[in-house]
Scaffold this motif. Sequence first.
Motif, PDB file in Angstrom:
ATOM      1  N   ALA A 112       0.835  -1.206   0.000  1.00  0.00           N
ATOM      2  CA  ALA A 112       0.000   0.000   0.000  1.00  0.00           C
ATOM      3  C   ALA A 112       0.868   1.254   0.000  1.00  0.00           C
ATOM      4  O   ALA A 112       0.496   2.280  -0.599  1.00  0.00           O
ATOM      5  N   MET A 113       2.016   1.202   0.664  1.00  0.00           N
ATOM      6  CA  MET A 113       2.934   2.343   0.666  1.00  0.00           C
ATOM      7  C   MET A 113       3.399   2.659  -0.754  1.00  0.00           C
ATOM      8  O   MET A 113       3.439   3.829  -1.162  1.00  0.00           O
ATOM      9  N   ILE A 114       3.762   1.616  -1.502  1.00  0.00           N
ATOM     10  CA  ILE A 114       4.253   1.814  -2.865  1.00  0.00           C
ATOM     11  C   ILE A 114       3.118   2.271  -3.780  1.00  0.00           C
ATOM     12  O   ILE A 114       3.291   3.160  -4.622  1.00  0.00           O
ATOM     13  N   THR A 115       1.939   1.668  -3.603  1.00  0.00           N
ATOM     14  CA  THR A 115       0.769   2.086  -4.395  1.00  0.00           C
ATOM     15  C   THR A 115       0.436   3.544  -4.131  1.00  0.00           C
ATOM     16  O   THR A 115       0.071   4.287  -5.059  1.00  0.00           O
ATOM     17  N   LEU A 116       0.569   3.980  -2.889  1.00  0.00           N
ATOM     18  CA  LEU A 116       0.281   5.368  -2.539  1.00  0.00           C
ATOM     19  C   LEU A 116       1.238   6.313  -3.252  1.00  0.00           C
ATOM     20  O   LEU A 116       0.820   7.359  -3.772  1.00  0.00           O
ATOM     21  N   LEU A 117       2.522   5.974  -3.292  1.00  0.00           N
ATOM     22  CA  LEU A 117       3.498   6.834  -3.977  1.00  0.00           C
ATOM     23  C   LEU A 117       3.163   6.965  -5.458  1.00  0.00           C
ATOM     24  O   LEU A 117       3.218   8.075  -6.020  1.00  0.00           O
ATOM     25  N   ALA A 118       2.828   5.854  -6.109  1.00  0.00           N
ATOM     26  CA  ALA A 118       2.463   5.913  -7.526  1.00  0.00           C
ATOM     27  C   ALA A 118       1.181   6.717  -7.734  1.00  0.00           C
ATOM     28  O   ALA A 118       1.056   7.490  -8.694  1.00  0.00           O
ATOM     29  N   SER A 119       0.219   6.554  -6.819  1.00  0.00           N
ATOM     30  CA  SER A 119      -1.046   7.289  -6.916  1.00  0.00           C
ATOM     31  C   SER A 119      -0.829   8.788  -6.747  1.00  0.00           C
ATOM     32  O   SER A 119      -1.467   9.602  -7.428  1.00  0.00           O
ATOM     33  N   LEU A 120       0.073   9.163  -5.845  1.00  0.00           N
ATOM     34  CA  LEU A 120       0.369  10.586  -5.645  1.00  0.00           C
ATOM     35  C   LEU A 120       1.027  11.188  -6.886  1.00  0.00           C
ATOM     36  O   LEU A 120       0.755  12.347  -7.237  1.00  0.00           O
ATOM     37  N   ALA A 121       1.881  10.404  -7.555  1.00  0.00           N
ATOM     38  CA  ALA A 121       2.495  10.900  -8.794  1.00  0.00           C
ATOM     39  C   ALA A 121       1.426  11.214  -9.830  1.00  0.00           C
ATOM     40  O   ALA A 121       1.494  12.233 -10.539  1.00  0.00           O
ATOM     41  N   LEU A 122       0.416  10.356  -9.925  1.00  0.00           N
ATOM     42  CA  LEU A 122      -0.677  10.585 -10.871  1.00  0.00           C
ATOM     43  C   LEU A 122      -1.566  11.726 -10.422  1.00  0.00           C
ATOM     44  O   LEU A 122      -1.949  12.589 -11.224  1.00  0.00           O
ATOM     45  N   ALA A 123      -1.897  11.747  -9.143  1.00  0.00           N
ATOM     46  CA  ALA A 123      -2.827  12.754  -8.628  1.00  0.00           C
ATOM     47  C   ALA A 123      -2.241  14.162  -8.696  1.00  0.00           C
ATOM     48  O   ALA A 123      -2.980  15.133  -8.903  1.00  0.00           O
ATOM     49  N   LEU A 124      -0.934  14.301  -8.528  1.00  0.00           N
ATOM     50  CA  LEU A 124      -0.339  15.628  -8.430  1.00  0.00           C
ATOM     51  C   LEU A 124       0.410  16.064  -9.689  1.00  0.00           C
ATOM     52  O   LEU A 124       0.611  17.271  -9.886  1.00  0.00           O
ATOM     53  N   GLY A 125       0.831  15.109 -10.520  1.00  0.00           N
ATOM     54  CA  GLY A 125       1.635  15.484 -11.682  1.00  0.00           C
ATOM     55  C   GLY A 125       1.057  15.093 -13.020  1.00  0.00           C
ATOM     56  O   GLY A 125       1.594  15.486 -14.062  1.00  0.00           O
ATOM     57  N   GLY A 126       0.009  14.294 -13.038  1.00  0.00           N
ATOM     58  CA  GLY A 126      -0.596  13.891 -14.298  1.00  0.00           C
ATOM     59  C   GLY A 126      -0.021  12.591 -14.833  1.00  0.00           C
ATOM     60  O   GLY A 126       0.875  11.982 -14.250  1.00  0.00           O
ATOM     61  N   TRP A 127      -0.545  12.170 -15.979  1.00  0.00           N
ATOM     62  CA  TRP A 127      -0.198  10.859 -16.533  1.00  0.00           C
ATOM     63  C   TRP A 127       1.260  10.758 -16.944  1.00  0.00           C
ATOM     64  O   TRP A 127       1.902   9.721 -16.758  1.00  0.00           O
TER      65      TRP A 127
END
Length: 541
Positions: A112-127
């Motif tokens: 979940a920690m790793i998934t959160l980091l990837a999700s934050l990259a998408l949520a804050l920086g785009g695809w």
Amino acid sequence: MSDTPSEQSLPPSNKFELRPIYLLVILAAAFTFAFWGGIENLFKRWGEQEELSHGYFLPVIAAWMLWARRDALLGSLGKPVALGLVGVAISALVLILSELTVTSLMIFQHLAMITLLASLALALGGWKVFWLSLLPIGFLLFMVPPPYWFITILSQQFQLWSSQLGVFMIELLGIPVFLSGNIIDLGDYKLQVAEACSGLRYLFPFLSLGFLAAYLFNAPLWQRAIVFLSTIPITIVMNSFRVAATGLLVQRFGPEHAEGFIHMFEGWVVFLMCLAMLFVVIGVLSRFSGKKGVTELMGLPEIPAQPSSTVWTEKAFTLFAAISIAIILAAGAYVHFGTSNILKVPERTSLAGLPYEFEGWTSDVQKVDNETLEVLGADDYIITNMVNPTNEHFNLYVAYLNMQRHGHSWHSPRQCIPGGGWQITQHDVVPVELPDGDKFHYNRIIIENRGVRQLVYYWYDQRGRKIANEFVMKFLLIFDAVKLRRTDGAMIRIMTPIGREEVVSEADERLMGYMKELNPKLPAYVPPADAPVTREFDPDA
């Protein structure tokens, strides 16, 4: 019309100023607060298990990989994506569930920690930022410790491969040798290929190094895949060479060459040889690309910016960052201040009374020393040799746990049996329906040691369920932890010798009869799902 956005629509890096940096710092603090238990467990596992000690360096390497891409990431900023917030919420939910279940599967929290980091990259920086950061973030998967039971099973398999291949190498030198399970018999000396010699202490760090080498290898994707995958056979072969070399030294110079500094030195030498073999693979593959120099072979890949067709704005960034922080903090607050860690303990009878349930039988109860008991990890256990009135012999082992959490679980018989010099010659999962109406599957194993054979049945009795498969047992544990607030259960193993002139079916009939007598007696000692609860406790207190 060109699809390339105009210069005015691109988000230049100088727009990423102090306020977004502050929000990222707050996000990092919220992440640490929420996942403190998972981070603490990572450091604990890295420190306790030698095969995982390389884990300390992997977050640093991942951060370096991201830093090397910083210009490309800033040049690829696009409109924050709402789907990333869904990923943040899912990660937070997994965190909460991992605490609700209070099981030994900390791997869910780590993932979940790793998934959160990837999700934050998408949520804050785009695809575009998401795809550019996915590989460095994905590299963090190598820092995640596998569950203890998975390491146990994998270690057993690697022990067998190393033993068999090591003996083959010794035989090539013309030295008489006999393999019994994981014990290499050299005549005057016996060498046990223990769990520490399985090769996992090479495999796990070597896999991460292989991935890093493939990342730095300037070659087509298929060649990089070969470099990474080659780490597995290299590890097995070189660890088997280590076992063979140790056996040769013991045979020539004595058992002191299998212990202490020399044994550790051999391990480091073999690890360096593994690295050398990896570079041989890289060198061979490089010939296909016509590259000869080291600078041509290895180096940081050039990652260009991928300008987004959407515009990054500080307003959207701030909104999505604030929502992410709120979700993470809410999950962290529940984990730290909720009452999720309370477990229920059912009423039960001590296993010491179980042999007395068999009227007319004789029983020889075995006691184990404190060191062995610590390895077993059981809160209650019984090991006894039993003889029925018709002089048929059986061995019964039951290990009961009040709760399973953070590695507090059973050692699989599939690992312990070879460690005792026995070889598993047959393993099946068999369905059974007993006269009392109980239906379940159990593991049926035939083991052999120098012509002596035994028939073994074992299964896991978990809150009214009887389960053969360790994987299924662990996943059902999650549901029972949430629904029943219980993670107790037992591992049950029964054995009978197979006579030299006896056919296996006769031993099966005998052991099945013992199972039929044992099963109705178990609920008093291994409580079912509806058993009364006498107390509650916090396993983390």
